[in-house]
Write an enzyme that holds these catalytic residues in place. Sequence first.
Site, PDB file in Angstrom:
ATOM      1  N   HIS A 270       0.814  -1.216   0.000  1.00  8.57           N
ATOM      2  CA  HIS A 270       0.000   0.000   0.000  1.00  8.57           C
ATOM      3  C   HIS A 270       0.851   1.271   0.000  1.00  8.57           C
ATOM      4  CE1 HIS A 270       0.547  -0.434   4.446  1.00  8.57           C
ATOM      5  NE2 HIS A 270       0.576   0.904   4.388  1.00  8.57           N
ATOM      6  N   ASP A 306       0.129  -7.748   1.023  1.00 10.98           N
ATOM      7  CA  ASP A 306       0.524  -6.353   1.234  1.00 10.98           C
ATOM      8  C   ASP A 306       2.038  -6.216   1.330  1.00 10.98           C
ATOM      9  OD1 ASP A 306       0.009  -3.640   1.434  1.00 10.98           O
ATOM     10  OD2 ASP A 306      -0.040  -3.683   3.628  1.00 10.98           O
ATOM     11  N   SER A 387       4.822   2.203   8.069  1.00  9.86           N
ATOM     12  CA  SER A 387       4.505   1.036   7.235  1.00  9.86           C
ATOM     13  C   SER A 387       5.684   0.651   6.358  1.00  9.86           C
ATOM     14  CB  SER A 387       3.298   1.346   6.347  1.00  9.86           C
ATOM     15  OG  SER A 387       2.146   1.577   7.130  1.00  9.86           O
TER      16      SER A 387
END
Length: 528
Positions: A270, A306, A387
């Site tokens: 993402h 992801d 992230s």
Amino acid sequence: MDTRVDTDNAMPARFSAQIQNEDEVTSDQGNNGGPNGGGRLAPRPVFRPPVDPASRQAFGRPSGVQGSFVAERVRPQKYQDQSDFTPNDQLADPVLQEAFGRPFAGAESLQRHPIDAGALAAEKDGAGPDEPDDPWRDPAAAAALGTPALAAPAPHGALAGSGKLGVRDVLFGGKVSYLALGILVAIALVIGGIGGVIGRKTAEVVDAFTTSKVTLSTTGNAQEPAGRFTKVAAAVADSVVTIESVSDQEGMQGSGVIVDGRGYIVTNNHVISEAANNPSQFKTTVVFNDGKEVPANLVGRDPKTDLAVLKVDNVDNLTVARLGDSSKVRVGDEVLAVGAPLGLRSTVTQGIVSALHRPVPLSGEGSDTDTVIDAIQTDASINHGNSGGPLIDMDAQVIGINTAGKSLSDSASGLGFAIPVNEMKLVANSLIKDGKIVHPTLGISTRSVSNAIASGAQVANVKAGSPAQKGGILENDVIVKVGNRAVADSDEFVVAVRQLAIGQDAPIEVVREGRHVTLTVKPDPDST
């Protein structure tokens, strides 16, 4: 009533006459009178059957015997004066006389033991005490307890003591062996030592409870935890990078970790999904810990986990992170989350592992990631920009890739979730080698269900020709176990299926109409 048969006396004359005229006195129907016309019938005579001589001899009254055969003590008073059965002294049978009589004529009676000779003399002289009635000698005497046949054994006298042993007797008298003395001395020493230790400990405890002084324990390693975190953070700092994807209208930022000396960097899908979908509009750059910026190229990405892999070229002396083993992670382990939250590079947050195998759904605006990860849960802060950065254990090894954070507000506190490093290794190796990765699929969609019958993933529909249809899975079946993993909801079902092996039979347990059914399904590779 006397019922004896008397054959000696003559039958009365009136009965004889009546028997002779029996036909004359027999009553007839309608005749109310006797032979002479009287009003009463004469009684029928007593019938006496004839008695043969043998019966008369066996059962008749003996000759010369008068009266009945009734015992004298129960005989009526009128028979008490009869003396027919009065016992008389008679000589015993010669055989009995020989067996039980005196051995020799004129011999004295049974002799007594010599000890009782005095008692016998006193008995003869009449000077001794009256003896109680002896039922063996006097049949008229009442029964009574007498002297036992065997006298009770006399109690043994107490053993005479040999006296106490003095110290001289013990040491030099030879009455105690040297081995026994040695054992006694050893036991005494052990008891004395134990007593001394107990006394010392007791004194220390009492002193600790009663003293008015307070002493704080200090050591030279008082700063060890903080120093340990510092060393771990310093060891991984150069292997963590900041990733920036910028276009003319917008920009995205995240973190990454160097996993290969050739320049391969792992991050979240993402973080770069927008740039991957619009490569002509976005430029992706990697910023190292020393501030150096280098353009990066996309190697491959996997929206279902992801994860994505980037590569930088022409960069020397890269610091590669050490990859650990997420299967050895335990709840309570201390961890560090490293990254660039809110654009702040080289940020380190500390926490512990608070849970394992936590199914966490992922989705976000501007990203094509729509999946569920089997996450490591931690209370180390993971915010926007973290992230893709590594989750580090106290051995400075990567155990996960920071992916998501949840909190009740926009504050930094909350829970963080990381993809286990073992899963990251599989995906990264496949992306580096082939640029893509395939996952197992059963060909069904599910929804979460929880009721009194079962809790799990209820089958919403089954794709025609899919492994699920071939394996016998039906719509409305509630899947409660996939392989060796229990399934509590549809999110956990997604994670459990991804852990299966493509082309290998796997057991699937479902609840169908209240019954548990185990089916065998062979997963196929997905099409993407």
